[in-house]
Design a protein around this motif. Structure first.
Motif, PDB file in Angstrom:
ATOM      1  N   GLY A  20       0.813  -1.217   0.000  1.00  0.00           N
ATOM      2  CA  GLY A  20       0.000   0.000   0.000  1.00  0.00           C
ATOM      3  C   GLY A  20       0.845   1.265   0.000  1.00  0.00           C
ATOM      4  O   GLY A  20       0.651   2.167  -0.820  1.00  0.00           O
ATOM      5  N   ASP A  41      10.473  -6.843  -2.168  1.00  0.00           N
ATOM      6  CA  ASP A  41       9.183  -7.270  -1.611  1.00  0.00           C
ATOM      7  C   ASP A  41       9.062  -8.770  -1.815  1.00  0.00           C
ATOM      8  O   ASP A  41       9.371  -9.289  -2.895  1.00  0.00           O
ATOM      9  N   ASP A  43       6.313 -10.590  -1.583  1.00  0.00           N
ATOM     10  CA  ASP A  43       4.961 -11.079  -1.877  1.00  0.00           C
ATOM     11  C   ASP A  43       4.602 -11.075  -3.347  1.00  0.00           C
ATOM     12  O   ASP A  43       5.221 -10.391  -4.150  1.00  0.00           O
ATOM     13  N   ARG A  52      -6.101  -0.493  -3.715  1.00  0.00           N
ATOM     14  CA  ARG A  52      -5.265   0.639  -3.314  1.00  0.00           C
ATOM     15  C   ARG A  52      -3.836   0.563  -3.854  1.00  0.00           C
ATOM     16  O   ARG A  52      -3.149   1.564  -3.880  1.00  0.00           O
ATOM     17  N   GLN A  53      -3.393  -0.605  -4.248  1.00  0.00           N
ATOM     18  CA  GLN A  53      -2.028  -0.724  -4.744  1.00  0.00           C
ATOM     19  C   GLN A  53      -2.112  -0.538  -6.259  1.00  0.00           C
ATOM     20  O   GLN A  53      -2.148  -1.485  -7.034  1.00  0.00           O
ATOM     21  N   LYS A  65       5.214  -8.511  -6.588  1.00  0.00           N
ATOM     22  CA  LYS A  65       4.866  -7.092  -6.400  1.00  0.00           C
ATOM     23  C   LYS A  65       6.009  -6.190  -6.820  1.00  0.00           C
ATOM     24  O   LYS A  65       5.801  -5.170  -7.477  1.00  0.00           O
ATOM     25  N   ASN A  88      12.605 -11.958   0.568  1.00  0.00           N
ATOM     26  CA  ASN A  88      12.438 -11.523   1.953  1.00  0.00           C
ATOM     27  C   ASN A  88      13.647 -10.676   2.337  1.00  0.00           C
ATOM     28  O   ASN A  88      14.787 -11.081   2.127  1.00  0.00           O
ATOM     29  N   VAL A  89      13.389  -9.514   2.897  1.00  0.00           N
ATOM     30  CA  VAL A  89      14.494  -8.621   3.262  1.00  0.00           C
ATOM     31  C   VAL A  89      15.403  -9.258   4.325  1.00  0.00           C
ATOM     32  O   VAL A  89      16.544  -8.847   4.510  1.00  0.00           O
ATOM     33  N   ASN A 111       5.092  -5.310   9.066  1.00  0.00           N
ATOM     34  CA  ASN A 111       5.231  -6.113  10.292  1.00  0.00           C
ATOM     35  C   ASN A 111       6.461  -5.699  11.074  1.00  0.00           C
ATOM     36  O   ASN A 111       7.462  -5.243  10.526  1.00  0.00           O
ATOM     37  N   ASN A 559      -2.271  -2.286   6.245  1.00  0.00           N
ATOM     38  CA  ASN A 559      -2.383  -1.271   5.217  1.00  0.00           C
ATOM     39  C   ASN A 559      -3.518  -1.612   4.290  1.00  0.00           C
ATOM     40  O   ASN A 559      -3.616  -1.124   3.185  1.00  0.00           O
ATOM     41  N   SER A 562      -7.043  -6.875   3.843  1.00  0.00           N
ATOM     42  CA  SER A 562      -6.647  -8.183   4.337  1.00  0.00           C
ATOM     43  C   SER A 562      -5.281  -8.054   4.961  1.00  0.00           C
ATOM     44  O   SER A 562      -4.276  -8.163   4.314  1.00  0.00           O
TER      45      SER A 562
HETATM   46  N1  LIG Z   1      10.242  -9.499   5.401  1.00  0.00           N
HETATM   47  C1  LIG Z   1       9.786  -8.907   4.303  1.00  0.00           C
HETATM   48  N2  LIG Z   1      10.543  -8.857   3.197  1.00  0.00           N
HETATM   49  C2  LIG Z   1      10.083  -8.267   2.072  1.00  0.00           C
HETATM   50  N3  LIG Z   1       8.876  -7.694   1.970  1.00  0.00           N
HETATM   51  C3  LIG Z   1       8.086  -7.715   3.041  1.00  0.00           C
HETATM   52  C4  LIG Z   1       8.504  -8.310   4.259  1.00  0.00           C
HETATM   53  N4  LIG Z   1       7.507  -8.193   5.156  1.00  0.00           N
HETATM   54  C5  LIG Z   1       6.514  -7.540   4.526  1.00  0.00           C
HETATM   55  N5  LIG Z   1       6.842  -7.248   3.269  1.00  0.00           N
HETATM   56  C6  LIG Z   1       6.019  -6.544   2.266  1.00  0.00           C
HETATM   57  O1  LIG Z   1       5.583  -5.320   2.765  1.00  0.00           O
HETATM   58  C7  LIG Z   1       4.386  -4.961   2.048  1.00  0.00           C
HETATM   59  C8  LIG Z   1       3.458  -4.278   2.987  1.00  0.00           C
HETATM   60  O2  LIG Z   1       2.388  -3.802   2.265  1.00  0.00           O
HETATM   61  P1  LIG Z   1       0.924  -3.712   2.833  1.00  0.00           P
HETATM   62  O3  LIG Z   1       0.971  -3.290   4.227  1.00  0.00           O
HETATM   63  O4  LIG Z   1       0.111  -2.897   1.904  1.00  0.00           O
HETATM   64  O5  LIG Z   1       0.486  -5.204   2.880  1.00  0.00           O
HETATM   65  P2  LIG Z   1      -0.176  -6.112   1.812  1.00  0.00           P
HETATM   66  O6  LIG Z   1       0.222  -7.493   2.162  1.00  0.00           O
HETATM   67  O7  LIG Z   1       0.095  -5.628   0.439  1.00  0.00           O
HETATM   68  O8  LIG Z   1      -1.683  -5.831   2.057  1.00  0.00           O
HETATM   69  P3  LIG Z   1      -2.659  -6.494   3.102  1.00  0.00           P
HETATM   70  O9  LIG Z   1      -1.839  -7.231   4.100  1.00  0.00           O
HETATM   71  O10 LIG Z   1      -3.329  -5.317   3.674  1.00  0.00           O
HETATM   72  O11 LIG Z   1      -3.489  -7.369   2.257  1.00  0.00           O
HETATM   73  C9  LIG Z   1       3.830  -6.233   1.454  1.00  0.00           C
HETATM   74  O12 LIG Z   1       3.837  -6.136   0.055  1.00  0.00           O
HETATM   75  C10 LIG Z   1       4.752  -7.315   1.964  1.00  0.00           C
HETATM   76  O13 LIG Z   1       5.019  -8.311   1.008  1.00  0.00           O
END
Ligand SMILES: Nc1ncnc2c1ncn2[C@@H]1O[C@H](COP(=O)(O)OP(=O)(O)OP(=O)(O)O)[C@@H](O)[C@H]1O
Ligand SMILES: [Zn+2]
Length: 649
Positions: A20, A41, A43, A52-53, A65, A88-89, A111, A559, A562
């Motif tokens: 987001g 990212d 995901d 929203r994205q 993403k 994953n970071v 998170n 954000n 879900s």
């Molecule tokens: N450890 C990590 N490494 C890389 N990317 C991460 C990590 N933890 C979270 N993210 C990314 O941070 C982003 C946070 O975006 P956002 O808060 O909008 O969540 P979302 O998963 O896209 O939406 P929602 O959870 O609300 O469905 C996500 O795309 C998620 O993949």
């Protein structure tokens, strides 16, 4: 201005998170003139992200993403360099050296675990970090520069909202209590890890705790068909357990007595004939298994009757047994698992009916169970803009103008944004100042494994820890450990602390290190015999300056619609780790040129002035309008004196 342009043009920035906030951020960076942007990212795109994205479209669902965001922005800024990493970071590839190549790191994460990790790497690599988070209408952007400002972990994070176990197991008074019961107790008991402790039986029938009734009652009997099993469970938890609890008159002296509900009362006819037909479910994958279609229930915003809830309960339980048998024993509640949401909604509603609590729709129940605060795209956009503003200041080393900015729900003097001067590093922060911590623990009854899981990983957020007692290494974790060492560490994990080859008893000092995060921390051990099960469920107490961490390190930010998986354990629901932090008590607030201590604008009950912000934190598992279920989220309005507030009743 030219120097600003140059700073932007020459900068190499790392964005972590392309959700987001991340989508807005990447667009704003590109339009602001940034030319070298790296995005991490882990995901792939989900349908629920699309509202929203905005860089993503329906046909991107399932794709990375980071990559899709990159491609989308390159379409309107083709000449710039954008690197995407679908990863994953926390992967070791993103080492301290990797981070060192960037002028600034920008977080759009969801998170606490990942945020803490990035904070530590940025400290170790000495790269400034701009951190952000949003929850509904609330947001914040903070600046973290090593040795100049506080680090992300200098301030303790808000404690997750918790509920006493007995409220959940015996005396619910709010719908959220019923949800926690359905999700963390009943769902976990029926479909989760059988070895996990579960308070369901211990408390539900406290009064008449007849062991013969509670023992193995949740086990499916040999040759018991799914319908019979479902009905037996139903009668046990909604009927028998309530009857048993009613026997304890003391409990109900000042409370409304619950009403036991048995299948025969709700479905006087043969219940199995009322259930849906398994064949009606076209199954293409687990997430598509649903009880609702076969029961003729379409609108998730409708509140089901007790009969409908009963049908959904029985049908969803049956579908788990028949269609998802292999997963039983390994399931944890996931808000994106339709069948799990249906089961939890129905179970929570039946319990609510029993306790005289208004029932809710599946849509509402899902929101509560998943700690969902509906995302507001505009908040993400404003947040992204603020991140870029702070990043530009960092690139120009304009330290006097760094600001942490809070996006508040109830504007102060018509100001939606609340800029605050950053704090200096907290000298007692164990992350950036490496101050020691203390741990009270029963050294004769706690295993090294408990210490590693509950303290080192969960509380301290280390991923690859080594533990030293004096000069002896008692535990190490990682891929490159020699086999005989690894075997020894595995043996150590199962030993009580006082029985380790180098016994850890009262007065011992353990050094815990994470090489990847370049973090080291000393922990003073103090033996303590007893712990309060309710208040100290870990059976140990860590003190010193540290952030409060949730039990679930994947607990994400909200954000969006879900946003998270459910808490794994009682007490309490999981809070959103998107934690819009409370403005610290002594924060200096730079408002139209004047500075005031935050404490000066607090009212008599010591509540932080930004009530919406605070209540957003307290109740982030709820929808914005319900953020504080203690009823203390009164609207706060300022009078002529901007620093004095009064309540609106
Ligand atoms: N450890 C990590 N490494 C890389 N990317 C991460 C990590 N933890 C979270 N993210 C990314 O941070 C982003 C946070 O975006 P956002 O808060 O909008 O969540 P979302 O998963 O896209 O939406 P929602 O959870 O609300 O469905 C996500 O795309 C998620 O993949
Ligand atoms: Zn710190």
């Amino acid at each position: 201005m030219d120097s600003q342009k140059q700073a932007i043009k020459g900068a190499k920035v790392l964005m972590v998170g392309a959700g987001g906030i991340g989508c807005e951020l990447l667009k704003t960076l590109a339009l602001s003139g940034f030319e070298d942007i790296h995005i991490i990212d882990m995901d792939t795109i989900e349908v629920s992200n699309l509202n929203r994205q905005f860089l993503f479209r329906q046909w991107h669902v399932g794709q990375s993403k980071a990559k899709v965001a990159r491609d989308a922005v390159l379409k309107f800024r083709p000449h710039i360099n954008i690197m995407s990493y679908h990863a994953n970071v926390k992967d070791p590839d993103f080492s301290i050296d990797f981070f060192k190549q960037f002028n600034v790191v920008l977080n759009g994460l969801d998170n606490l675990d990942a945020r803490r990790h990035v904070n530590r790497i940025c400290l170790a690599a000495n790269v400034p970090l701009v951190e952000s988070g949003t929850t509904g209408f609330l947001g914040q952007v903070t600046v973290h520069v090593k040795s100049k400002t506080e680090c992300y972990e200098c301030q303790p994070k808000p404690t997750p909202k918790t509920y006493p176990v007995c409220t959940i197991t015996s005396t619910p008074s709010k719908f959220v209590h019923c949800i926690v019961w359905a999700k963390d107790l009943l769902f976990a008991k029926l479909f989760g890890d059988k070895n996990q402790e579960n308070d369901l039986n211990v408390r539900s029938g406290d009064a008449a705790s007849s062991s013969e009734h509670t023992e193995d009652v949740f086990e499916r009997r040999l040759n018991e068909d799914p319908e019979q099993y479902g009905q037996r469970i139903y009668d046990h938890v909604f009927g028998y357990n309530i009857d048993a609890a009613l026997a304890n008159e003391e409990t109900w002296r000042n409370r409304n007595r619950p009403k036991p509900i048995y299948i025969k009362d709700v479905m006087p006819d043969k219940p199995q004939q009322q259930n849906g037909n398994l064949d009606d479910n076209s199954v293409n994958g687990n997430s598509t298994v649903s009880a609702m279609p076969s029961l003729g229930l379409k609108n998730p915003q409708n509140i089901w009757s007790l009969l409908e809830n009963t049908r959904v309960f029985l049908e969803s339980l049956k579908l788990f047994l028949v269609k998802r048998e292999k997963e039983i024993g390994n399931l944890t509640f996931d808000k994106d698992d339709q069948l799990a949401v249906e089961f939890v909604t129905a179970a929570a509603n039946i319990r609510a009916a029993s306790f005289g609590i208004p029932m809710q729709s599946l849509f509402e129940a899902k929101g509560i169970a998943g700690n969902i605060v509906h995302a507001v795209a505009t908040t993400n956009a404003i947040t992204a803009g603020l991140i870029v503003i702070e990043a530009i200041k960092i690139l120009q080393s304009d330290a006097t103008n760094y600001r942490m900015t809070y996006i508040v729900e109830h504007p102060l003097r018509k100001m939606l944004l609340m800029p605050v001067e950053p704090f200096e590093p907290n000298k007692s922060c164990y992350v950036c100042s490496e101050t020691p911590l203390s741990l009270e623990i029963n050294t004769n009854r706690s295993k090294l494994r408990d210490f590693v899981e509950k303290i080192v990983k969960n509380k301290l957020g280390m991923h690859y820890p080594s533990i030293l007692h004096g000069t002896s290494i008692i535990y190490e974790c990682g891929d490159d450990i020699e086999e005989d060492f690894a075997q020894n560490y595995a043996l150590n994990l199962e030993k009580f602390l006082s029985e380790l080859p180098s016994p850890v008893t009262s007065g011992a000092v353990l050094t815990v290190e994470d090489y990847q995060q370049e973090l080291s921390c000393s922990i003073y051990i103090k033996h303590r015999e007893e712990f309060d099960e309710e208040k100290e469920p870990d059976g140990m107490l860590l003190t010193g300056r540290m952030p409060v961490l949730s039990n679930d390190d994947t607990w994400p930010i909200s954000n969006g619609e879900s946003s998270s998986n459910a808490p794994k354990q009682l007490p309490g629901t999981k809070e959103d780790s998107d934690e819009i932090s409370a403005i610290p008590a002594d924060t200096e607030i730079a408002l139209t040129g004047s500075k005031r201590k935050q404490s000066e604008i607090s009212d008599v009950d010591g509540e932080v002035a930004i009530s919406a912000c605070t209540s957003g934190i307290k109740g982030s598992n709820q929808k914005p309008e319900e953020v504080d279920d203690n009823g203390d989220d009164d609207v706060v309005m300022l009078d002529e004196n901007p620093y004095k507030k009064k309540r609106l009743h």
